[in-house]
Motif scaffolding. Structure first.
Motif, PDB file in Angstrom:
ATOM      1  N   CYS A   6       0.841  -1.197   0.000  1.00 25.56           N
ATOM      2  CA  CYS A   6       0.000   0.000   0.000  1.00 25.56           C
ATOM      3  C   CYS A   6       0.876   1.246   0.000  1.00 25.56           C
ATOM      4  O   CYS A   6       1.846   1.324   0.729  1.00 25.56           O
ATOM      5  CB  CYS A   6      -0.894   0.023   1.244  1.00 25.56           C
ATOM      6  SG  CYS A   6      -2.517  -0.678   0.980  1.00 25.56           S
ATOM      7  N   THR A   7       0.431   2.216  -0.742  1.00 26.33           N
ATOM      8  CA  THR A   7       1.074   3.529  -0.822  1.00 26.33           C
ATOM      9  C   THR A   7       2.559   3.441  -1.129  1.00 26.33           C
ATOM     10  O   THR A   7       3.324   4.262  -0.649  1.00 26.33           O
ATOM     11  CB  THR A   7       0.891   4.307   0.487  1.00 26.33           C
ATOM     12  OG1 THR A   7       1.645   3.699   1.524  1.00 26.33           O
ATOM     13  CG2 THR A   7      -0.554   4.400   0.875  1.00 26.33           C
ATOM     14  N   CYS A  40      -6.559  -1.958  -1.334  1.00 29.97           N
ATOM     15  CA  CYS A  40      -5.815  -0.742  -1.675  1.00 29.97           C
ATOM     16  C   CYS A  40      -5.529  -0.640  -3.168  1.00 29.97           C
ATOM     17  O   CYS A  40      -5.659   0.425  -3.759  1.00 29.97           O
ATOM     18  CB  CYS A  40      -4.488  -0.703  -0.924  1.00 29.97           C
ATOM     19  SG  CYS A  40      -4.646  -0.498   0.859  1.00 29.97           S
ATOM     20  N   LEU A  49      -8.185   4.513  -6.056  1.00 29.83           N
ATOM     21  CA  LEU A  49      -7.882   5.740  -5.320  1.00 29.83           C
ATOM     22  C   LEU A  49      -6.448   6.177  -5.576  1.00 29.83           C
ATOM     23  O   LEU A  49      -5.515   5.367  -5.552  1.00 29.83           O
ATOM     24  CB  LEU A  49      -8.090   5.523  -3.822  1.00 29.83           C
ATOM     25  CG  LEU A  49      -9.500   5.113  -3.389  1.00 29.83           C
ATOM     26  CD1 LEU A  49      -9.534   4.832  -1.895  1.00 29.83           C
ATOM     27  CD2 LEU A  49     -10.501   6.204  -3.748  1.00 29.83           C
ATOM     28  N   ALA A  51      -4.454   7.670  -3.760  1.00 32.46           N
ATOM     29  CA  ALA A  51      -3.551   7.513  -2.619  1.00 32.46           C
ATOM     30  C   ALA A  51      -2.725   6.232  -2.726  1.00 32.46           C
ATOM     31  O   ALA A  51      -1.661   6.118  -2.122  1.00 32.46           O
ATOM     32  CB  ALA A  51      -4.348   7.511  -1.321  1.00 32.46           C
ATOM     33  N   PHE A  52      -3.242   5.270  -3.494  1.00 34.31           N
ATOM     34  CA  PHE A  52      -2.575   3.976  -3.632  1.00 34.31           C
ATOM     35  C   PHE A  52      -2.140   3.781  -5.080  1.00 34.31           C
ATOM     36  O   PHE A  52      -2.960   3.855  -5.997  1.00 34.31           O
ATOM     37  CB  PHE A  52      -3.505   2.844  -3.212  1.00 34.31           C
ATOM     38  CG  PHE A  52      -4.082   3.031  -1.843  1.00 34.31           C
ATOM     39  CD1 PHE A  52      -3.264   3.145  -0.733  1.00 34.31           C
ATOM     40  CD2 PHE A  52      -5.451   3.115  -1.664  1.00 34.31           C
ATOM     41  CE1 PHE A  52      -3.787   3.327   0.533  1.00 34.31           C
ATOM     42  CE2 PHE A  52      -5.990   3.292  -0.400  1.00 34.31           C
ATOM     43  CZ  PHE A  52      -5.154   3.400   0.706  1.00 34.31           C
ATOM     44  N   HIS A 167      -1.787   7.127 -11.450  1.00 34.89           N
ATOM     45  CA  HIS A 167      -2.484   8.265 -10.846  1.00 34.89           C
ATOM     46  C   HIS A 167      -1.560   9.485 -10.815  1.00 34.89           C
ATOM     47  O   HIS A 167      -0.433   9.412 -10.323  1.00 34.89           O
ATOM     48  CB  HIS A 167      -2.913   7.939  -9.418  1.00 34.89           C
ATOM     49  CG  HIS A 167      -3.936   6.865  -9.320  1.00 34.89           C
ATOM     50  ND1 HIS A 167      -5.192   6.970  -9.866  1.00 34.89           N
ATOM     51  CD2 HIS A 167      -3.911   5.645  -8.704  1.00 34.89           C
ATOM     52  CE1 HIS A 167      -5.888   5.886  -9.607  1.00 34.89           C
ATOM     53  NE2 HIS A 167      -5.135   5.064  -8.910  1.00 34.89           N
ATOM     54  N   ASP A 169      -1.716  12.212  -8.995  1.00 35.52           N
ATOM     55  CA  ASP A 169      -1.368  12.652  -7.636  1.00 35.52           C
ATOM     56  C   ASP A 169      -0.242  11.803  -7.055  1.00 35.52           C
ATOM     57  O   ASP A 169       0.626  12.314  -6.334  1.00 35.52           O
ATOM     58  CB  ASP A 169      -2.594  12.590  -6.721  1.00 35.52           C
ATOM     59  CG  ASP A 169      -3.616  13.673  -7.027  1.00 35.52           C
ATOM     60  OD1 ASP A 169      -3.299  14.589  -7.810  1.00 35.52           O
ATOM     61  OD2 ASP A 169      -4.737  13.593  -6.481  1.00 35.52           O
ATOM     62  N   TYR A 170      -0.272  10.512  -7.355  1.00 35.78           N
ATOM     63  CA  TYR A 170       0.769   9.630  -6.833  1.00 35.78           C
ATOM     64  C   TYR A 170       2.117   9.931  -7.491  1.00 35.78           C
ATOM     65  O   TYR A 170       3.151   9.984  -6.827  1.00 35.78           O
ATOM     66  CB  TYR A 170       0.399   8.161  -7.039  1.00 35.78           C
ATOM     67  CG  TYR A 170       1.445   7.228  -6.481  1.00 35.78           C
ATOM     68  CD1 TYR A 170       1.529   7.016  -5.113  1.00 35.78           C
ATOM     69  CD2 TYR A 170       2.372   6.616  -7.301  1.00 35.78           C
ATOM     70  CE1 TYR A 170       2.517   6.194  -4.578  1.00 35.78           C
ATOM     71  CE2 TYR A 170       3.362   5.795  -6.787  1.00 35.78           C
ATOM     72  CZ  TYR A 170       3.426   5.591  -5.429  1.00 35.78           C
ATOM     73  OH  TYR A 170       4.409   4.786  -4.901  1.00 35.78           O
ATOM     74  N   LYS A 173       3.520  13.114  -6.058  1.00 37.99           N
ATOM     75  CA  LYS A 173       4.021  12.899  -4.697  1.00 37.99           C
ATOM     76  C   LYS A 173       5.399  12.242  -4.724  1.00 37.99           C
ATOM     77  O   LYS A 173       6.312  12.645  -3.983  1.00 37.99           O
ATOM     78  CB  LYS A 173       3.049  12.033  -3.902  1.00 37.99           C
ATOM     79  CG  LYS A 173       3.525  11.740  -2.489  1.00 37.99           C
ATOM     80  CD  LYS A 173       2.541  10.853  -1.731  1.00 37.99           C
ATOM     81  CE  LYS A 173       3.065  10.539  -0.332  1.00 37.99           C
ATOM     82  NZ  LYS A 173       2.125   9.639   0.405  1.00 37.99           N
TER      83      LYS A 173
END
Length: 215
Positions: A6-7, A40, A49, A51-52, A167, A169-170, A173
């Motif tokens: 995850c993440t 996830c 998502l 975030a993952f 993603h 956003d990922y 990041k």
């Protein structure tokens, strides 16, 4: 196995592998190890998502190297603490083979404006395409295509992950994590840290958005 990887893996980010091992994986055996990961990352590695990260199609070598880095704590992610400790290197290789065998679904780009350091607002998609394909000669940012291919599909044998479809956003990041020196899985070569140290926030956001829809 809850929250396995995850993440963590992107790879978006994204990103140069440290090149630890080349263990051969068995996708069928890996499928039996990832039941809890779907919450996830989705059943096939296509997380819903941002975030993952999506794990599908990232490349077997890259995925394996990231999991080894997490297990030996050279990549520290709070959510992953202890999650891989009970797994053997062969287990990790099998998981990597399973996710690598799955096709990644595109997240898609969006219309975007970004603000340059000068204060000027520009078309983010156009800027993202320009930096991804040609870099920024003035600031010294190299093109992403050299390692991750013009289509963003990466170089699986070399351990450079697929980026296209991840993603946005990922990806953004992870680029910021490399730029800050918080992520060091590019190894002694410091390829990603060297690239991102020259990238502005606008360039990071624009490239990440462009990559999300690249195919």
């Amino acid at each position: 196995m809850k929250n396995l990887v995850c993440t963590t893996l992107m790879s978006l980010s994204l990103l140069a592998a440290a090149g630890y091992v080349n263990a051969a994986g068995d996708a069928a055996k890996g499928e039996k190890l990832v039941a809890a990961c779907g919450a996830c990352h989705g059943a096939d590695g296509n997380s819903a998502l941002a975030a993952f990260p999506k794990l599908a199609g990232l490349g077997e070598k890259y995925l394996l190297n990231q999991m080894i880095a997490i297990k030996n704590k050279s990549r520290n992610i709070a959510e992953m603490a202890g999650q891989l400790d009970a797994l053997s290197e062969q287990d990790l290789a099998n998981i990597a083979a399973f996710y690598s065998s799955k096709p990644m679904q595109l997240s898609g780009s969006k219309e975007q404006q970004v603000q340059l350091n000068s204060g000027l607002k520009v078309d983010g998609l156009a800027l993202g395409a320009k930096v991804f394909r040609g870099g920024n000669h003035e600031s010294g940012v190299p093109a992403c295509t050299g390692c991750h291919s013009p289509t963003g599909l990466g170089n699986a044998p070399a351990g450079y992950p697929r980026l296209s479809g991840q993603h946005a956003d990922y990806i953004a990041k992870q680029l910021r994590e490399f730029r800050a020196g918080n992520r060091t899985t590019d190894g002694d070569s410091m390829v990603m840290r060297g690239v991102t140290q020259y990238m502005s926030d606008a360039e990071i956001d624009a490239v990440a958005n462009f990559i999300a829809g690249l195919n």
